[in-house]
Design a protein around this motif. Sequence first.
Motif, PDB file in Angstrom:
ATOM      1  N   GLU A 516      16.512 -25.087 -23.638  1.00  0.00           N
ATOM      2  CA  GLU A 516      16.465 -24.233 -22.816  1.00  0.00           C
ATOM      3  C   GLU A 516      16.012 -24.538 -22.086  1.00  0.00           C
ATOM      4  N   PHE A 517      14.531 -25.798 -22.241  1.00  0.00           N
ATOM      5  CA  PHE A 517      13.999 -26.366 -21.040  1.00  0.00           C
ATOM      6  C   PHE A 517      14.366 -27.993 -21.121  1.00  0.00           C
ATOM      7  N   GLY A 518      15.263 -27.992 -21.578  1.00  0.00           N
ATOM      8  CA  GLY A 518      16.240 -29.235 -20.447  1.00  0.00           C
ATOM      9  C   GLY A 518      15.064 -30.719 -21.365  1.00  0.00           C
ATOM     10  N   LEU A 519      14.596 -30.144 -22.594  1.00  0.00           N
ATOM     11  CA  LEU A 519      13.603 -31.500 -23.283  1.00  0.00           C
ATOM     12  C   LEU A 519      14.638 -32.226 -24.388  1.00  0.00           C
ATOM     13  N   ARG A 520      13.201 -33.279 -24.771  1.00  0.00           N
ATOM     14  CA  ARG A 520      14.357 -33.329 -26.218  1.00  0.00           C
ATOM     15  C   ARG A 520      13.595 -32.568 -27.714  1.00  0.00           C
ATOM     16  N   ALA A 521      14.309 -33.110 -28.399  1.00  0.00           N
ATOM     17  CA  ALA A 521      13.822 -32.148 -29.435  1.00  0.00           C
ATOM     18  C   ALA A 521      12.254 -32.785 -29.938  1.00  0.00           C
ATOM     19  N   GLU A 522      12.000 -33.900 -29.688  1.00  0.00           N
ATOM     20  CA  GLU A 522      10.885 -34.938 -30.107  1.00  0.00           C
ATOM     21  C   GLU A 522       9.854 -34.382 -29.287  1.00  0.00           C
ATOM     22  N   GLU A 523      10.108 -33.821 -28.058  1.00  0.00           N
ATOM     23  CA  GLU A 523       8.589 -33.024 -27.248  1.00  0.00           C
ATOM     24  C   GLU A 523       8.534 -31.950 -27.627  1.00  0.00           C
ATOM     25  N   ILE A 524       9.074 -31.665 -28.310  1.00  0.00           N
ATOM     26  CA  ILE A 524       8.451 -30.307 -28.414  1.00  0.00           C
ATOM     27  C   ILE A 524       7.600 -29.727 -29.882  1.00  0.00           C
ATOM     28  N   GLY A 525       6.754 -29.420 -29.849  1.00  0.00           N
ATOM     29  CA  GLY A 525       5.512 -29.279 -31.288  1.00  0.00           C
ATOM     30  C   GLY A 525       6.190 -27.956 -31.779  1.00  0.00           C
ATOM     31  N   SER A 526       6.789 -27.771 -33.177  1.00  0.00           N
ATOM     32  CA  SER A 526       7.707 -27.741 -33.452  1.00  0.00           C
ATOM     33  C   SER A 526       6.562 -27.316 -34.909  1.00  0.00           C
ATOM     34  N   HIS A 527       5.658 -26.416 -35.264  1.00  0.00           N
ATOM     35  CA  HIS A 527       4.387 -25.344 -35.670  1.00  0.00           C
ATOM     36  C   HIS A 527       5.445 -24.552 -36.983  1.00  0.00           C
ATOM     37  N   ILE A 528       5.767 -24.834 -38.344  1.00  0.00           N
ATOM     38  CA  ILE A 528       5.885 -23.767 -39.040  1.00  0.00           C
ATOM     39  C   ILE A 528       4.790 -24.071 -40.941  1.00  0.00           C
ATOM     40  N   GLY A 529       5.191 -23.193 -41.997  1.00  0.00           N
ATOM     41  CA  GLY A 529       4.590 -22.612 -43.186  1.00  0.00           C
ATOM     42  C   GLY A 529       2.673 -22.789 -42.703  1.00  0.00           C
ATOM     43  N   ASP A 530       3.135 -21.367 -41.761  1.00  0.00           N
ATOM     44  CA  ASP A 530       1.002 -20.958 -42.128  1.00  0.00           C
ATOM     45  C   ASP A 530       1.948 -19.005 -41.599  1.00  0.00           C
ATOM     46  N   SER A 531       0.961 -18.763 -42.701  1.00  0.00           N
ATOM     47  CA  SER A 531       1.301 -17.177 -42.143  1.00  0.00           C
ATOM     48  C   SER A 531       0.710 -16.933 -41.153  1.00  0.00           C
ATOM     49  N   HIS A 532      -0.226 -17.923 -40.555  1.00  0.00           N
ATOM     50  CA  HIS A 532      -0.952 -16.547 -39.123  1.00  0.00           C
ATOM     51  C   HIS A 532       0.128 -16.845 -38.150  1.00  0.00           C
ATOM     52  N   TYR A 533       1.362 -17.879 -38.162  1.00  0.00           N
ATOM     53  CA  TYR A 533       2.029 -17.729 -37.488  1.00  0.00           C
ATOM     54  C   TYR A 533       3.067 -16.450 -37.490  1.00  0.00           C
ATOM     55  N   PRO A 534       4.260 -15.976 -36.368  1.00  0.00           N
ATOM     56  CA  PRO A 534       4.910 -14.966 -36.341  1.00  0.00           C
ATOM     57  C   PRO A 534       5.864 -15.122 -37.928  1.00  0.00           C
ATOM     58  N   ALA A 535       5.937 -14.505 -38.389  1.00  0.00           N
ATOM     59  CA  ALA A 535       6.809 -14.311 -40.037  1.00  0.00           C
ATOM     60  C   ALA A 535       8.065 -14.819 -39.542  1.00  0.00           C
ATOM     61  N   GLY A 536       8.611 -15.966 -40.557  1.00  0.00           N
ATOM     62  CA  GLY A 536       9.503 -16.467 -40.820  1.00  0.00           C
ATOM     63  C   GLY A 536      10.242 -16.048 -42.381  1.00  0.00           C
ATOM     64  N   PRO A 537      11.888 -16.646 -42.281  1.00  0.00           N
ATOM     65  CA  PRO A 537      12.454 -16.028 -43.411  1.00  0.00           C
ATOM     66  C   PRO A 537      12.480 -16.502 -44.742  1.00  0.00           C
TER      67      PRO A 537
END
Length: 780
Positions: A516-537
């Motif tokens: 969506e931003f025309g960037l490379r995946a390596e340029e995105i900070g991808s943060h997972i694995g923490d219940s303080h983040y929005p609920a994941g599946p």
Amino acid sequence: MVGEGLKEVTRRVPEDEPPPLPENAKLKSIGKPVSRLDGVEKVTGRARYTFDVQLPGMLWGKWIVSPLPHARIKSIDTSAVERAPGVRAVHVLERMLSAAQLRDPKAEKNNRYLTVRYAGQPIAAIAADTPRAAEAAAKLLKVEYEPLPHVTGIEEAMRENAPLVFPGPTEQPATAGGGGAPPGLPQKGNVRGPDTKPRGVGPRGDVAQGFRESDVVVEAEYRTQVQTHVPMETHGIVADWRDEGLTLYASTQYIGSIRDEAAEYFDLPKNKIRVISEFTGGGFGAKYGIGNFGLLAIHLSRKARAPVRMMLDRRDEHISGGNRPNSIQRLKLGARRDGTLVALQVQAYGSGGVAGGAGVGFAHSTLYSCPNVHVEQYDVFTNTGPCAAFRAPGQAQGMFALEQAMDELAEKLAMDPLALRAKLDVSGTDDSLARAHERRVGAERFGWNKRRPAGTDKGPIKRGIGVSQSQWLYLVHRNTACEVRVMGDGSVEAFSGAQDIGTGTRTILAQVVAEEFGLRAEEIGSHIGDSHYPAGPPSGGSRVSSSLTPAARNAAWRCARDLASRLAPVLDANAEDIVFAGGKVMVKGKNSLALPFREAVKKARIQEISHRAERRDDYEGYAAAGAEVNISRHGIGGVQFAEVEVDTETGIVKVVRVVAVHDCGRPINPKLTESQIFGGVIQGVSYALYEERHLDAASGHQLNTNVDQYKIVGSREVPNIQVILLEQLGAQSSTDARGIAEPANVATAAAVANAFYNATGKRIRTLPMTPANVLAALRA
């Protein structure tokens, strides 16, 4: 399928969702084989798994288990343990998770302690300053047992005079990871059931009349074994109870269920509990709940007022970590001479030990067109460790029988097995349409036309080829959300409470946002694995991609459009004319205005833009909607071809080659998708040929609680695997992604079994295909 069977469909799409994506070939990030963003961390050892967590003042937990398979505990004396050097806390377990519970607790003699129902059942736990101190103190616990009669074999447990595992009817609700058993079923002795509505699909027609109308009938009994999970990282948790709240570091497939169960069992508000799972070393369905080890670790941490680490050792993992139940399946098919299926009947018994949920899946009722179907599935309780969801629960067992029976029916009708499947697999759902294409593509790539009559090879080494279809559910976890932020310096970050069990969740999340931003995946900070983040599946049931990626794309799209509106006055352009592509911000028709993304964002003088999106319902709706999980009208297909080599003198079977043709909607990352299919095939080969729990009936103890005698497939035994991946756009969500974890595992054992028959002319209806079982089949 992209390039085949294209048609226009009309869908109602919410106004605040992005426009449909084109096929992957026209995209820059989605659909590309991006390497794992956390790959370097893993290979260099920087990735911190739960096993690696070290907190200041951390204590070492050790649980104590019963040596008896069935007993009443008369007394527990912890005094010597409490005085032992280095011991900081002791706790006796007062509730048992993972097992079925009596419908009426009064059916059992009242006792302050839990009844022991399997050898290896946890009794208590210790927290000490060092592992050695915990080990030494564990030997000092004094437990007085009153032994009770036990039974470990499924057939023995089914006998009328068998020792009772439970003294009355039981119930076991499903957990976040599936499993459990339908409520209210009758129970006689150790046998509970029948369940006649697997996955809610009940009987139809009149099977007795159907068999009377049949020209050809196939009837046989199939048996599958108990398979334990054997993840690289065993179950474990580090519990840190403090005044300000409880923090849990967990090797888990669902941080949401860990938090929710901790809140329920310890009467804590959810906002006082934080669950962190940076990396998880594998999970195949058993790593959802908090587990008995988790309960004990939290109790010990609260008592000791210090962090407590509780990791299962390999022996405990085999016994208590969950398993795939065994099965005895009596299957009967009836058909007309032209191949029309008229009747299908199944009676299946399975034992999940002290747990319910030992069914054999739902394929019998849903995969092939048949007007008369009756399925009965029974749980048989034994004094053995509890089963748990395991990579397509039930479906791998059920498909082993069903797909062999279909081959046998084809032979009796003098039909090609693929032609018979093409005639009967006609539901019109996405997975059915996909399999039609997969059969053709796979047969051509595999060389199906070179298939010879069964048992043609001369000499002791015989080769053969076989096929099996796969079927799994397209699931969507409703309570899934994602937040995307653009910071003032032009950095972009995505946040989700999803966890990565080795499948590449971090990477696909970054790819979707990058698009969506025309960037490379390596340029995105991808943060997972923490219940303080929005609920994941949850990471299970093939639902992560289908649940998370639409929410991520929707959040990223909103964030990008918001950014465009703020850049519009800076670039003297309309917001709708601003395009993000190739790492730059451009204005349609004004190529000279192109600016590097970060430079453009800095010119907008923003502090932060943040948007959060939840997973919306599929545009076409669902076949069934639950409180947490929705089941699509469509599914996930797959067709697998296998070539085997059978040494008829030694009974050794080698899988030489597998061609796996699969669909998962839109593949977000083909490299990771293929990796999942490789893993499913390898695990399926291991199930077909090697893995089996061995018990000593007299003591109830498992004899191969290790990774030496519990044989799993090794590198020299992995076949040549070729993956053919189809792109299927069903216009169901903003990404059209579906999961892929289950299907490759579902089809493998059945394809190998059909190849065995083609090689030898003998049916093998018992798993695993060990030399003993192979030689018995060859003699039959």
